[in-house]
Design an enzyme around this catalytic site. Sequence first.
Site, PDB file in Angstrom:
ATOM      1  N   ASN A 102      52.010  46.319 -11.972  1.00 21.89           N
ATOM      2  CA  ASN A 102      52.272  44.844 -12.308  1.00 21.89           C
ATOM      3  C   ASN A 102      53.842  44.604 -11.709  1.00 21.89           C
ATOM      4  OD1 ASN A 102      54.132  45.850 -14.176  1.00 21.89           O
ATOM      5  ND2 ASN A 102      53.191  44.472 -15.770  1.00 21.89           N
ATOM      6  N   CYS A 103      54.613  45.437 -11.030  1.00 25.69           N
ATOM      7  CA  CYS A 103      55.740  44.952 -10.304  1.00 25.69           C
ATOM      8  C   CYS A 103      55.536  44.340  -9.024  1.00 25.69           C
ATOM      9  CB  CYS A 103      56.388  46.388 -10.108  1.00 25.69           C
ATOM     10  SG  CYS A 103      58.142  46.503  -9.172  1.00 25.69           S
TER      11      CYS A 103
END
Length: 116
Positions: free
Chosen positions: A9-10
């Site tokens: 999710n970065c």
Amino acid sequence: MLTIVGIKNCSTIKKTLSWLDERETPYTFRDVKKSPLSEEELEDALSKVGIDTLMNKRGMMWRKLGLAGKDITDQELAEILLENQNMIKRPLVLAGDAAMVGFDEDALAGFIEEYA
């Protein structure tokens, strides 16, 4: 073949994977939250790029652990990084015996041309 190491999710990982997909560059993705690097894999990455390049010292975990201003050896930092792999700067890009850290389009293109 490239291996992209990071956290799914970065935002930087998302940009990197999108960039690779747009160029139809084959890669595998390894989410360190689900599949952490082993001690040997982390030591190998550290031998290629160094602790100062690999460890994110500006992130929330660095502050949460209260590490700023402390006199910590590289070995101690490596042990902290092994236990807190979300502190790995992203992306960590691996190809054979080479590694790079961070998303820079020109640098990544050169890295792929040379090592992938």
